[in-house]
Design a protein around this motif. Structure first.
Motif, PDB file in Angstrom:
ATOM      1  N   UNK A 169       7.106  -3.649  -5.839  1.00 12.45           N
ATOM      2  CA  UNK A 169       7.838  -2.570  -5.166  1.00 12.45           C
ATOM      3  C   UNK A 169       9.324  -2.599  -5.512  1.00 12.45           C
ATOM      4  N   UNK A 170       9.878  -1.412  -5.756  1.00 10.68           N
ATOM      5  CA  UNK A 170      11.309  -1.239  -5.992  1.00 10.68           C
ATOM      6  C   UNK A 170      11.792  -0.207  -4.972  1.00 10.68           C
ATOM      7  N   UNK A 171      12.672  -0.621  -4.067  1.00  7.97           N
ATOM      8  CA  UNK A 171      13.125   0.263  -3.001  1.00  7.97           C
ATOM      9  C   UNK A 171      14.631   0.507  -3.163  1.00  7.97           C
ATOM     10  N   UNK A 172      15.000   1.787  -3.196  1.00  8.41           N
ATOM     11  CA  UNK A 172      16.411   2.166  -3.322  1.00  8.41           C
ATOM     12  C   UNK A 172      16.958   2.445  -1.933  1.00  8.41           C
ATOM     13  N   UNK A 173      18.115   1.852  -1.650  1.00  7.36           N
ATOM     14  CA  UNK A 173      18.716   1.911  -0.319  1.00  7.36           C
ATOM     15  C   UNK A 173      20.110   2.520  -0.429  1.00  7.36           C
ATOM     16  N   UNK A 174      20.432   3.425   0.474  1.00  8.28           N
ATOM     17  CA  UNK A 174      21.760   4.047   0.485  1.00  8.28           C
ATOM     18  C   UNK A 174      22.303   4.028   1.908  1.00  8.28           C
ATOM     19  N   UNK A 175      23.460   4.648   2.089  1.00  8.85           N
ATOM     20  CA  UNK A 175      24.050   4.755   3.421  1.00  8.85           C
ATOM     21  C   UNK A 175      24.772   6.089   3.532  1.00  8.85           C
ATOM     22  N   UNK A 176      24.547   6.791   4.649  1.00 11.47           N
ATOM     23  CA  UNK A 176      25.142   8.113   4.799  1.00 11.47           C
ATOM     24  C   UNK A 176      26.643   8.075   5.065  1.00 11.47           C
ATOM     25  N   UNK A 177      27.133   6.925   5.540  1.00 12.81           N
ATOM     26  CA  UNK A 177      28.576   6.688   5.709  1.00 12.81           C
ATOM     27  C   UNK A 177      28.900   5.325   5.117  1.00 12.81           C
ATOM     28  N   UNK A 178      30.185   5.037   5.010  1.00 15.81           N
ATOM     29  CA  UNK A 178      30.622   3.699   4.598  1.00 15.81           C
ATOM     30  C   UNK A 178      29.922   2.688   5.497  1.00 15.81           C
ATOM     31  N   UNK A 179      29.334   1.656   4.905  1.00 15.00           N
ATOM     32  CA  UNK A 179      28.323   0.856   5.585  1.00 15.00           C
ATOM     33  C   UNK A 179      28.822   0.138   6.837  1.00 15.00           C
ATOM     34  N   UNK A 180      30.126  -0.084   6.967  1.00 17.76           N
ATOM     35  CA  UNK A 180      30.659  -0.719   8.177  1.00 17.76           C
ATOM     36  C   UNK A 180      30.988   0.296   9.266  1.00 17.76           C
TER      37      UNK A 180
END
Length: 339
Positions: A94-105
């Motif tokens: 499995x290869x899972x791509x992860x993002x964040x809708x805002x700056x992660x902090x």
């Protein structure tokens, strides 16, 4: 993080720093961090996506690797997910791509939730393939890579397409880490362990000589210079239509003639449906038979780029464009032949 001089978010955190944000991350697996690039995702190119594929494949091929997680910006998430799903269709982990809708902090950010869901999915399901993990509206969705659409500007959401309900993901990760299947048809295909062909070793240099044209009111087709493109993908309105105004710079007919004159393939779509009953009569104003069905615009674009770099023979190009390479089609009706 937020750059104090620019007063804006920039990609700067290391893999180690990001992983430390997930409570209990050490309980999942022995984690190894690699840095491919810290370039903001809006700046990524087709050439860089190919390099990312090669970089990732080198790690995947190691015997001690059980899964891959890629952290990526949301802006070009849909294109990268589809590209990796097509060119690495044969991966066995499995290869899972992860993002964040805002700056992660940022307290509003979903990045940590996305990362935790990725690890939960890998630990509890572990099906080979490319996926995107995305939390929105209290659901941690797992979307198959070849069905991911671009992040929506207004709602901040990422969706895909499914076998039955539009934008239904493969499934979702529950609060306890368990996985609930939502698209049963796709899930059954993935668990069938069908052999898929990868194309990474067959492609050398690559560029983005595919032009996307989106219909809009007042689009003047005489403004487009198509002399240096391999192909044109013309997307359509909701009803599978575009302006068919005869002998007008605002109609598709003159543009079709220009494409034929310069021997530039012109494709239309995607259109969603099962047969010709789902096609509006106004679509018949388009002379081409090159209609792409039941996939995403992002996937159609990626496949066109790959097709015109992988193959020279027209039959091979057409076969690749219209065949199901890696579960990108939501049913078997993949090409429209107008009556």
């Amino acid at each position: 993080k937020i750059d104090e001089k620019l007063n804006a978010a920039i990609p700067s955190l290391t893999g180690e720093e990001i992983m430390e944000m997930v409570t209990g991350i050490e309980n999942y697996a022995l984690i190894e961090n690699h840095t491919f690039s810290k370039l903001p995702s809006p700046h990524i190119t087709i050439e860089m996506m190919l390099e990312l594929s090669k970089f990732t494949k080198q790690i995947i091929d190691r015997d001690d690797i059980d899964a891959i997680v890629i952290t990526h910006g949301t802006d070009t998430l849909g294109y990268v997910a589809n590209f990796l799903a097509m060119i690495l269709a044969d991966i066995e982990v499995p290869l899972v791509i992860v993002s964040s809708n805002y700056e992660v902090t940022d307290i509003r950010a979903n990045g940590v939730k996305n990362l935790k869901s990725a690890f939960d999915f890998i630990s509890n399901v572990g099906l080979p393939g490319v996926y995107v993990s995305y939390y929105y509206n209290n659901d941690s969705k797992i979307i198959y890579g070849s069905r991911v659409r671009q992040c929506m500007q207004i709602t901040d959401d990422v969706n895909g397409i499914s076998s039955h309900t539009p934008m239904l993901p493969l499934g979702k990760v529950l609060n306890n880490g368990e996985f609930r299947v939502l698209d049963r048809e796709l899930y059954c295909k993935l668990t069938a362990n069908e052999t898929r062909k990868g194309y990474l070793n067959e492609i050398g240099k690559i560029n983005s000589n595919v032009l996307i044209i989106n219909p809009y009111v007042g689009n003047n087709y005489s403004n487009y210079n198509i002399s240096r493109v391999d192909a044109v993908l013309h997307t359509l309105y909701h009803s599978g239509t575009c302006p068919c105004i005869s002998d007008s710079k605002y109609g598709i007919q003159a543009f079709e003639k220009e494409c034929r004159k310069k021997d530039i393939p012109l494709y239309f779509g995607p259109i969603y449906g099962k047969d010709n009953r789902d096609i509006y009569s106004s679509t018949n104003g388009i002379n081409s038979d090159n209609f792409i069905m039941n996939t995403t615009t992002e996937n159609a674009y990626v496949k066109l780029i790959l097709a015109y770099h992988l193959f020279k023979n027209e039959n091979d190009i057409q076969r690749f464009i219209y065949e199901d390479v890696n579960n990108e089609h939501i049913n078997n009706y993949t090409r429209l032949r107008k009556r």
